[in-house]
Scaffold this motif. Structure first.
Motif, PDB file in Angstrom:
ATOM      1  N   ILE A 149      -2.155  -5.707 -15.404  1.00 28.15           N
ATOM      2  CA  ILE A 149      -1.302  -6.853 -15.701  1.00 28.15           C
ATOM      3  C   ILE A 149      -2.164  -7.991 -16.270  1.00 28.15           C
ATOM      4  CG2 ILE A 149       0.656  -6.281 -14.233  1.00 28.15           C
ATOM      5  CD1 ILE A 149      -0.544  -7.992 -12.003  1.00 28.15           C
ATOM      6  N   ILE A 150      -2.243  -9.132 -15.596  1.00 24.83           N
ATOM      7  CA  ILE A 150      -2.957 -10.294 -16.120  1.00 24.83           C
ATOM      8  C   ILE A 150      -3.970 -10.789 -15.099  1.00 24.83           C
ATOM      9  CG2 ILE A 150      -1.143 -11.077 -17.693  1.00 24.83           C
ATOM     10  CD1 ILE A 150      -0.132 -12.926 -15.492  1.00 24.83           C
ATOM     11  N   ASN A 151      -4.870 -11.659 -15.546  1.00 30.18           N
ATOM     12  CA  ASN A 151      -5.851 -12.311 -14.676  1.00 30.18           C
ATOM     13  C   ASN A 151      -6.744 -11.317 -13.936  1.00 30.18           C
ATOM     14  OD1 ASN A 151      -4.748 -14.826 -15.397  1.00 30.18           O
ATOM     15  ND2 ASN A 151      -3.235 -14.708 -13.758  1.00 30.18           N
ATOM     16  N   GLY A 152      -7.114 -10.241 -14.628  1.00 34.04           N
ATOM     17  CA  GLY A 152      -8.028  -9.269 -14.029  1.00 34.04           C
ATOM     18  C   GLY A 152      -7.425  -8.468 -12.902  1.00 34.04           C
ATOM     19  N   SER A 153      -6.103  -8.275 -12.928  1.00 31.53           N
ATOM     20  CA  SER A 153      -5.421  -7.587 -11.826  1.00 31.53           C
ATOM     21  C   SER A 153      -4.664  -6.355 -12.308  1.00 31.53           C
ATOM     22  CB  SER A 153      -4.432  -8.524 -11.130  1.00 31.53           C
ATOM     23  OG  SER A 153      -5.084  -9.600 -10.497  1.00 31.53           O
ATOM     24  N   TYR A 154      -4.433  -5.456 -11.358  1.00 35.63           N
ATOM     25  CA  TYR A 154      -3.517  -4.333 -11.525  1.00 35.63           C
ATOM     26  C   TYR A 154      -2.381  -4.499 -10.529  1.00 35.63           C
ATOM     27  CZ  TYR A 154      -6.694  -1.446 -14.345  1.00 35.63           C
ATOM     28  OH  TYR A 154      -7.487  -0.952 -15.352  1.00 35.63           O
ATOM     29  N   MET A 155      -1.162  -4.176 -10.939  1.00 34.17           N
ATOM     30  CA  MET A 155      -0.079  -4.011  -9.985  1.00 34.17           C
ATOM     31  C   MET A 155      -0.134  -2.570  -9.525  1.00 34.17           C
ATOM     32  SD  MET A 155       4.034  -4.827 -10.307  1.00 34.17           S
ATOM     33  CE  MET A 155       3.740  -6.576 -10.618  1.00 34.17           C
ATOM     34  N   ILE A 156      -0.370  -2.389  -8.228  1.00 37.52           N
ATOM     35  CA  ILE A 156      -0.558  -1.020  -7.731  1.00 37.52           C
ATOM     36  C   ILE A 156       0.655  -0.494  -6.968  1.00 37.52           C
ATOM     37  CG2 ILE A 156      -3.060  -1.353  -7.642  1.00 37.52           C
ATOM     38  CD1 ILE A 156      -2.786  -1.414  -4.557  1.00 37.52           C
ATOM     39  N   LEU A 157       1.584  -1.376  -6.628  1.00 37.31           N
ATOM     40  CA  LEU A 157       2.782  -0.933  -5.926  1.00 37.31           C
ATOM     41  C   LEU A 157       3.918  -1.892  -6.236  1.00 37.31           C
ATOM     42  CD1 LEU A 157       3.978   1.091  -3.837  1.00 37.31           C
ATOM     43  CD2 LEU A 157       3.334  -0.553  -2.049  1.00 37.31           C
ATOM     44  N   SER A 158       5.098  -1.344  -6.470  1.00 37.06           N
ATOM     45  CA  SER A 158       6.260  -2.183  -6.762  1.00 37.06           C
ATOM     46  C   SER A 158       7.513  -1.518  -6.233  1.00 37.06           C
ATOM     47  CB  SER A 158       6.386  -2.411  -8.275  1.00 37.06           C
ATOM     48  OG  SER A 158       7.608  -3.042  -8.599  1.00 37.06           O
ATOM     49  N   TYR A 159       8.250  -2.269  -5.411  1.00 35.42           N
ATOM     50  CA  TYR A 159       9.596  -1.880  -4.993  1.00 35.42           C
ATOM     51  C   TYR A 159      10.546  -2.925  -5.567  1.00 35.42           C
ATOM     52  CZ  TYR A 159       7.942   1.687  -1.757  1.00 35.42           C
ATOM     53  OH  TYR A 159       7.373   2.816  -1.228  1.00 35.42           O
ATOM     54  N   TYR A 160      11.565  -2.490  -6.307  1.00 31.38           N
ATOM     55  CA  TYR A 160      12.361  -3.445  -7.074  1.00 31.38           C
ATOM     56  C   TYR A 160      13.829  -3.070  -7.065  1.00 31.38           C
ATOM     57  CZ  TYR A 160      13.383  -6.643 -10.984  1.00 31.38           C
ATOM     58  OH  TYR A 160      13.863  -7.656 -11.777  1.00 31.38           O
ATOM     59  N   ASP A 161      14.669  -4.088  -6.892  1.00 34.10           N
ATOM     60  CA  ASP A 161      16.110  -3.963  -7.038  1.00 34.10           C
ATOM     61  C   ASP A 161      16.488  -4.736  -8.295  1.00 34.10           C
ATOM     62  OD1 ASP A 161      18.857  -4.018  -6.918  1.00 34.10           O
ATOM     63  OD2 ASP A 161      18.976  -5.239  -5.098  1.00 34.10           O
ATOM     64  N   ALA A 162      16.682  -4.026  -9.390  1.00 32.54           N
ATOM     65  CA  ALA A 162      16.906  -4.678 -10.685  1.00 32.54           C
ATOM     66  C   ALA A 162      18.184  -5.505 -10.698  1.00 32.54           C
ATOM     67  CB  ALA A 162      16.950  -3.626 -11.794  1.00 32.54           C
ATOM     68  N   ALA A 163      19.209  -5.077  -9.957  1.00 30.14           N
ATOM     69  CA  ALA A 163      20.486  -5.775  -9.982  1.00 30.14           C
ATOM     70  C   ALA A 163      20.370  -7.198  -9.442  1.00 30.14           C
ATOM     71  CB  ALA A 163      21.527  -4.995  -9.184  1.00 30.14           C
ATOM     72  N   THR A 164      19.479  -7.403  -8.460  1.00 28.10           N
ATOM     73  CA  THR A 164      19.319  -8.733  -7.868  1.00 28.10           C
ATOM     74  C   THR A 164      17.963  -9.352  -8.194  1.00 28.10           C
ATOM     75  OG1 THR A 164      18.411  -7.848  -5.790  1.00 28.10           O
ATOM     76  CG2 THR A 164      20.810  -8.078  -5.950  1.00 28.10           C
ATOM     77  N   ARG A 165      17.147  -8.660  -8.989  1.00 24.83           N
ATOM     78  CA  ARG A 165      15.814  -9.131  -9.356  1.00 24.83           C
ATOM     79  C   ARG A 165      15.013  -9.496  -8.107  1.00 24.83           C
ATOM     80  NH1 ARG A 165      15.863 -13.196 -14.297  1.00 24.83           N
ATOM     81  NH2 ARG A 165      13.832 -12.223 -14.604  1.00 24.83           N
ATOM     82  N   SER A 166      15.044  -8.593  -7.140  1.00 25.50           N
ATOM     83  CA  SER A 166      14.379  -8.807  -5.860  1.00 25.50           C
ATOM     84  C   SER A 166      13.468  -7.632  -5.548  1.00 25.50           C
ATOM     85  CB  SER A 166      15.420  -8.952  -4.730  1.00 25.50           C
ATOM     86  OG  SER A 166      16.342  -9.985  -5.016  1.00 25.50           O
ATOM     87  N   GLY A 167      12.394  -7.894  -4.795  1.00 20.89           N
ATOM     88  CA  GLY A 167      11.520  -6.803  -4.418  1.00 20.89           C
ATOM     89  C   GLY A 167      10.165  -7.260  -3.941  1.00 20.89           C
ATOM     90  N   LEU A 168       9.244  -6.295  -3.901  1.00 21.84           N
ATOM     91  CA  LEU A 168       7.891  -6.516  -3.404  1.00 21.84           C
ATOM     92  C   LEU A 168       6.901  -5.901  -4.386  1.00 21.84           C
ATOM     93  CD1 LEU A 168       5.915  -7.273  -0.955  1.00 21.84           C
ATOM     94  CD2 LEU A 168       6.191  -4.864  -0.280  1.00 21.84           C
TER      95      LEU A 168
END
Length: 204
Positions: free
Chosen positions: A125-144
C-alpha cells in the motif's frame, strides 16, 4: 473499461474519470482520473478498506500521464493486485509473513465481513506498508485491516464503520509469533465489536 464521465459530490465536480479496471471477484478498482481542482492526472486504487493514489503517476501533463499509463500500469496492476507475491519485499519474506498457515485460524468470512486479503497474498500500500489482512463488508464500508510497516518493523490495525477510521491496538506488535497469538485470541472479539457498531449505525 472506458468511462469519460465527471463524478460529483454534493453538486460539485470531484474527479473526471477516464477509465476504471475492476476486479469482479473482490470489487477492487484501479482508476485513472483528472482532478478539476488541482488540475492533475492520477491513478487511484481502492482495495475496500483503503483508497490511495499511486504517487508516481501524479502529473499535470496529459502526454506524460498517458505515456506512464501505457508503459507501466498493466504491469503494476498485475504485480500489486493480482499476482501479489511478485511484489513481496525481501523484508516481508524474511519476517516469515507469507509462510504461516493462516487458513488454519483465519475464517474466510464472519458476520458479514469477507476476508479480502490474507498474509500470504499481502498487498503493498503506502508509507512503506503492506496490508496483510482485511475483513470487509462492502455494503456498509466497514471492517478490519491489519498492516505491516517495513521501516518500523511493526504490525498495526485499523477498523472502519461506515468508512470512519479508528486504530485498533489489539494486534500491535513487532513479533510474528505474538501476532499469531493475538489473532487467534482477539480477531473474533474485535470483529464482533465492529459488527455491533456497524449494526448500531444502520439502525440510527
Amino acid at each position: 473499461m472506458e468511462e469519460y464521465r465527471m463524478i460529483e459530490k454534493d453538486g460539485k465536480p470531484v474527479e473526471y474519470r477516464l477509465f476504471t479496471y475492476e476486479n469482479q471477484d473482490n470489487g477492487w478498482t484501479v482508476r485513472a482520473i483528472f482532478n478539476p481542482e488541482s488540475e492533475e492526472f492520477s491513478i487511484r486504487t481502492d482495495i475496500g478498506m483503503l483508497e490511495f493514489a499511486l504517487i508516481e503517476f501524479i502529473t499535470d501533463s496529459f502526454e506524460l500521464f498517458r505515456s506512464m499509463v501505457e508503459e507501466r500500469l498493466a504491469r503494476i496492476v498485475n504485480d500489486y493486485y493480482v499476482d501479489r507475491k511478485r511484489n513481496f519485499s525481501i523484508i516481508l519474506r524474511n519476517k516469515g509473513v507469507p509462510d504461516v498457515e493462516w487458513d488454519d485460524f483465519l475464517p474466510e468470512s464472519y458476520k458479514g465481513f469477507r476476508r479480502l486479503i490474507k498474509p500470504n497474498d499481502a498487498v503493498r500500500i503506502i508509507n512503506g506498508s503492506y496490508m496483510i489482512l482485511s475483513y470487509y463488508d462492502a455494503a456498509t464500508r466497514s471492517g478490519l485491516s491489519l498492516m505491516y510497516n517495513l521501516l518500523r518493523d511493526d504490525f498495526f490495525a485499523e477498523r472502519r464503520v461506515q468508512n470512519f477510521p479508528n486504530l485498533v491496538h489489539d494486534f500491535d506488535t513487532s513479533s510474528l509469533k505474538e501476532l499469531e497469538k493475538a489473532l487467534k485470541k482477539r480477531l473474533v472479539p474485535v470483529l464482533d465489536t465492529i459488527a455491533a457498531d456497524r449494526d448500531k449505525s444502520l439502525s440510527e
